[in-house]
Design a protein around this motif. Structure first.
Motif, PDB file in Angstrom:
ATOM      1  N   ALA A   1       0.594  -1.222  -0.094  1.00  0.00           N
ATOM      2  CA  ALA A   1      -0.087   0.131  -0.052  1.00  0.00           C
ATOM      3  C   ALA A   1       0.936   1.064  -0.587  1.00  0.00           C
ATOM      4  CB  ALA A   1      -1.120   0.070   1.133  1.00  0.00           C
ATOM      5  N   THR A   2       1.842   1.221   0.760  1.00  0.00           N
ATOM      6  CA  THR A   2       3.072   2.360   1.135  1.00  0.00           C
ATOM      7  C   THR A   2       4.329   2.184  -0.514  1.00  0.00           C
ATOM      8  OG1 THR A   2       4.152   1.149   2.852  1.00  0.00           O
ATOM      9  CG2 THR A   2       2.541   2.971   2.914  1.00  0.00           C
ATOM     10  N   ASN A   3       4.167   0.861  -0.573  1.00  0.00           N
ATOM     11  CA  ASN A   3       5.790   1.519  -1.771  1.00  0.00           C
ATOM     12  C   ASN A   3       5.612   0.716  -3.133  1.00  0.00           C
ATOM     13  OD1 ASN A   3       5.578  -1.731  -1.168  1.00  0.00           O
ATOM     14  ND2 ASN A   3       7.406  -2.401   0.232  1.00  0.00           N
ATOM     15  N   ARG A   4       4.405   0.165  -3.382  1.00  0.00           N
ATOM     16  CA  ARG A   4       4.067  -0.620  -4.208  1.00  0.00           C
ATOM     17  C   ARG A   4       4.650  -1.405  -4.887  1.00  0.00           C
ATOM     18  NH1 ARG A   4      -0.182   1.880  -5.151  1.00  0.00           N
ATOM     19  NH2 ARG A   4      -0.539   1.077  -7.480  1.00  0.00           N
ATOM     20  N   VAL A   5       5.611  -2.288  -4.324  1.00  0.00           N
ATOM     21  CA  VAL A   5       6.064  -3.415  -4.775  1.00  0.00           C
ATOM     22  C   VAL A   5       5.982  -5.034  -4.734  1.00  0.00           C
ATOM     23  CG1 VAL A   5       8.345  -5.192  -3.938  1.00  0.00           C
ATOM     24  CG2 VAL A   5       8.160  -2.212  -3.689  1.00  0.00           C
ATOM     25  N   ILE A   6       5.782  -5.660  -6.226  1.00  0.00           N
ATOM     26  CA  ILE A   6       5.791  -6.719  -6.580  1.00  0.00           C
ATOM     27  C   ILE A   6       6.341  -7.839  -6.586  1.00  0.00           C
ATOM     28  CG2 ILE A   6       2.995  -5.381  -7.463  1.00  0.00           C
ATOM     29  CD1 ILE A   6       4.315  -6.293  -9.302  1.00  0.00           C
ATOM     30  N   TYR A   7       6.756  -8.792  -6.453  1.00  0.00           N
ATOM     31  CA  TYR A   7       6.584  -9.938  -7.069  1.00  0.00           C
ATOM     32  C   TYR A   7       6.146 -11.190  -7.679  1.00  0.00           C
ATOM     33  CZ  TYR A   7       8.702  -8.474  -2.194  1.00  0.00           C
ATOM     34  OH  TYR A   7       9.403  -7.641  -1.298  1.00  0.00           O
TER      35      TYR A   7
END
Lengths: 425, 425
Positions: free
Chosen positions: A129-135
Motif C-alpha cells: 500500500a505504501t511501497n507498491r512493490v510486487i514479486y
C-alpha cells in the motif's frame, strides 16, 4: 497401466436451478462401437453465465468477470479493490471495477514461455500500500540465447521484484532470486522413466508467511534424478527473505554443499501453495506423474519423496524406485489424487465470511475441470470431498478468496476467464 | 436442502476390457424437458457376468457365485471352505463349493422383519471348528405379540447363540443378549426431526476382537433422543463376553445408571463393523441422516455425536442441535459421505494376499451401488478414494475378505447375489 483411459467420472450439476441431466445408469454390457469416444470429450467454450450451482452445503452463484485473458495463472487483490493478473505467455494485466484493462503493464523482462513455462505467480509486498512493490515468479532463459530463444535452451526459475506505478509501468525491476536449476540445452544428460521436456515443471508458486518470508516452489524440470540432491534447486520449496536471500533459520542453513534456501524437498511440480495464517500451516499441491498428483502439508525440512516415492507411475509405466508410501524418511501426501488425476492448480484455505459453513475448508482449482472442495479435520486430514463447477467444463488454474469472502477463479484456457463465486440464493 | 436430487455421479467403468462409454461432457445449458429423469435411474437386474473392471491400481475379475438370496446381509467363511449367509427376512443359508443349498437351516426363532429389520449379522465362535457355535444378531418383536406381529409393536435388537449341526439344523438356540431398547408400540412418545419408523435403524453388525469379546452395534431405532442417555442401548456399540454378559473393563462398568455393555455412544444406525487385528482398530460405518453417513474409528468410551452433532441434516431439514463438527466431547468421523449419501453397508480392512497393493486399505460395500476403496494413512486417515463396481449397478451390503484374499460381496436386492472378486489379468 494406462492413465485412466478406462474410467471417466461425470458430475452432473444443476445449472440455473434446473436439473439438466442425470446419466447415472450403469453402462450397457454391449455398446455399439460407434459410440466409443476417440479421446477426451471436447471442451466447450465457457458460456456467458451466470450459473447457479448446488453444492453439498452451499449454493454458488458464478459470474464471469472477464474472458479476455490468455492462460491466466495468478491473481492478486489490490488494496483499492482492483486485481493484478498474470498471463502465462508473459503479460501482467489490471482489472478495475470488474473490467479488464486492455493495455498490459510494461516493463517485464523477457519471459521464457514454451509449453507450460512462463510468467507464473504474483505476490504483493506486505507494505504494498505504501511501497507498491510486487514479486513475480517466472521461467527465465539463458540471456546469452538472445531475445527469442528456442525451447531447447538452458532455463531456470526466477523471482523478480518490481515497483508498479499503479498504471502501466514497472520500474526497478530486478531478479532477487535465480534458481540453481539451469537446464535444457542439448546434449542433455541421460534420464529415466519417460520424463517430459526440460521446458516443463518449473513450479513457480509463491506464498508469504506471517513473518515476511517468501515461499517459492521450484519444479523438477522433468529431471527428477536431481531432486534428492540438496546441492541444487530442482524440486524444492524455498524460503527466502524479501530481498531474495535465504531465510536465516532454514533447515539446511550452514550445511556444507546444501542450498540454504531449501525449506522442503522431494517435489515434482508444485503448482499450488498457500500459507494459512490461522494455523501456520503451509499447504502445497503437486503435479505428480501418472496418477501421482498430491496435496501436501509442508513441514520444515520435510522430504516428500520424489522421484523415489510416488503413489503414481512414471510416464513409461515404471513403478517408483522406493515404493508408493510409508517409506522411512519420506512424508506421504494428505491427499493423493487418482487415477483419475487431479491435475491440481492452486489452492486456498477458506477463512472468509461469505460461506461461513466453509471455515477452514480447502478449495483447490483443478485442471481436470472442477473446483475441489475438501473438508479438513482440525489436525488437517481430509474427511470429505466434493467436486464443484464441473458443469463449466473449464480447466481451473487458480483460486483466491477475496477480502469480501467471494472466490475468484482463473480458467487455464486460451480464452481464459476470471470467475467470481458468491453465495447463491 | 434436498437429498442430492440435484447431483448425480456417474462412474463409467470398463466391462470385459472394453470402454463402453465415457459420458464426461458437461451438461448442456438447456436440455429438453423431456430428458429430465423423474426419479433415480432404474436398476437393471444383475447380469450373469463375469466382469473385468479396471480400478486405479488393480484389475478386478468379478464372478457371480449365486443370485438366489433374498436381501443377504452377512456372510461367514466356514473352516471347510463353505459359507453361511444370512437373509434379512429371517433365513440362514449354506453355500458349499460355490453352490447355494436350496434348503435353509432350521431352528431360528421368530425374526421381526418389517422394513429394514430382520436377521442381520453372523459371527462364528473362535472355537467354531470344534464347538460349531455361531452368533446371530436379529430384530426381535415382543413375544407377547404372537407369531405374526404387525410392524407397530415393541421390538428390539437381540443376539442369539446356537449350535449348528453342519447340515440343516440349529440346536441350543438361546438369546445371549437382548438390548434394552424395546420400542415401537403406539402411543409412541413425541420425537423430533422427521425421524423414520421404529422398525428401522436396528444396527445389528458384530465383530470379534482378538480377546474373545463380541462387539455389537445397536441402532437408534429412529428415536435419536434416546441416544445420549447411557441408561439404555439405543445408538450404542456394545462389548460383550461370548455369554452375552458385559465385558468387565467396559468404560461405564460400575457407573450408576449406565449400561455396562456400552463401548461407545452417539451412533445412529451402525451397519458396518470391522475389528482389524493387525492394528487393534475397530472401524464402523454408520447410516446418518440426509448427507450424514460416516466412517468412524471407534474409541473406548467415545461419543460420536448423534443426535446432537452430525454433518448431515435431519429429515425435516433441521440442522443438528450442537452443530456439524469440532464439538467438544464428540468424535468426528474419519470420513463423512455426501451429499451424495454413501449409504454404507459393511466394511473390511484388506489384509489378504490376492491384492498385495491393497494392504491396510479399507473396502466399503455401499448401497449407493459401489464398492468404495479407501487408501488409509498409517494413522488411519483417508488419503485417497475410488469407487469400484459401479458398473454393476447393485446395492452392496456386505464385503468380506476370504482366506485366499479374494473378496465376497453381497448385493442387497430381492434377487440378492454373492459376488466373488479376484485379481483380473
Amino acid at each position: 497401466m494406462k492413465k485412466l483411459a478406462l474410467t471417466a467420472v461425470c458430475m452432473v450439476l444443476a445449472a440455473s436451478g434446473t436439473i439438466v441431466s442425470a446419466q447415472n445408469a450403469p453402462a450397457p454390457a454391449q455398446a455399439p462401437a460407434a459410440a466409443r469416444p476417440a479421446g477426451p470429450p471436447p471442451v466447450p467454450p465457457l458460456g456467458d453465465g451466470p450459473w447457479d450451482v448446488q453444492g453439498a452445503d452451499a449454493k454458488l452463484h458464478v459470474e464471469v468477470v472477464t474472458k479476455g485473458l490468455d492462460h491466466p495463472w495468478a491473481l492478486a487483490f489490490l488494496p483499492d479493490g482492483g486485481m493484478l493478473v498474470t498471463e502465462r505467455p508473459g503479460r501482467l494485466r489490471i482489472v478495475r471495477d470488474g473490467v479488464l484493462d486492455p493495455k498490459p503493464i510494461e516493463g517485464l523482462p523477457p519471459i521464457f514461455a514454451p509449453g507450460i513455462a512462463g510468467l507464473t505467480d504474483i505476490v504483493l509486498d506486505p507494505n504494498f500500500a505504501t511501497n507498491r512493490v510486487i514479486y513475480l515468479a517466472y521461467s527465465k532463459a539463458d540471456p546469452a540465447e538472445g531475445a527469442n530463444p528456442t525451447p531447447n535452451v538452458n532455463s531456470t526459475l526466477a523471482v523478480m521484484r518490481a515497483k508498479w506505478d499503479g498504471a502501466h509501468q514497472l520500474t526497478e525491476v530486478k531478479d532477487i532470486f535465480v534458481a540453481d536449476a539451469w537446464y535444457g540445452k542439448p546434449p542433455l544428460p541421460p534420464k529415466c522413466c519417460g520424463q517430459g521436456p526440460a521446458f516443463g515443471s518449473f513450479g513457480g508458486r509463491m506464498a508469504l508467511d506471517s513473518e515476511g518470508h517468501l515461499f517459492v516452489t521450484s519444479g523438477d524440470r522433468n529431471f527428477g534424478e536431481k531432486v534428492q540432491d540438496p546441492s541444487n534447486h530442482f524440486g524444492k520449496i524455498l524460503r527466502l527473505n524479501l530481498d531474495g536471500s535465504p531465510a536465516k533459520d532454514n533447515p539446511l542453513a550452514g550445511r556444507q554443499g546444501a542450498k540454504p534456501e531449501i525449506w522442503s524437498t522431494g517435489h515434482r511440480n508444485p503448482t499450488g501453495l498457500y500459507f494459512d495464517a490461522a494455523t501456520g500451516r503451509l499447504w502445497e499441491t503437486e503435479f505428480g506423474p501418472r496418477g501421482g498428483d498430491e496435496v501436501n502439508l509442508i513441514q520444515r525440512g520435510g522430504n516428500y519423496g520424489w522421484m523415489d516415492v510416488t503413489q503414481g507411475f512414471h510416464y513409461n509405466a515404471e513403478p517408483a524406485k522406493k515404493g508408493t508410501r510409508n517409506v522411512e524418511g519420506m512424508i506421504d501426501p494428505v491427499w493423493a489424487f487418482g487415477p483419475p488425476s487431479g491435475n491440481p492448480g492452486n489452492l486456498a484455505i477458506y477463512r472468509g465470511s461469505a460461506f461461513p459453513q466453509w471455515q477452514g475448508d480447502m478449495l483447490l482449482a483443478a485442471m481436470n475441470r472442477s473446483l475441489v472442495h475438501f473438508r479438513l479435520s482440525p489436525d488437517g486430514h481430509v474427511v470429505w470431498k466434493e467436486d464443484l463447477l464441473s458443469n463449466l467444463g473449464q480447466r481451473l488454474r487458480d483460486v483466491r478468496v477475496a477480502p469480501d469472502g467471494s472466490l475468484y477463479i482463473l480458467t487455464d484456457e486460451t480464452a481464459g476467464a476470471i470467475l467470481r463465486v458468491t453465495p447463491g440464493s
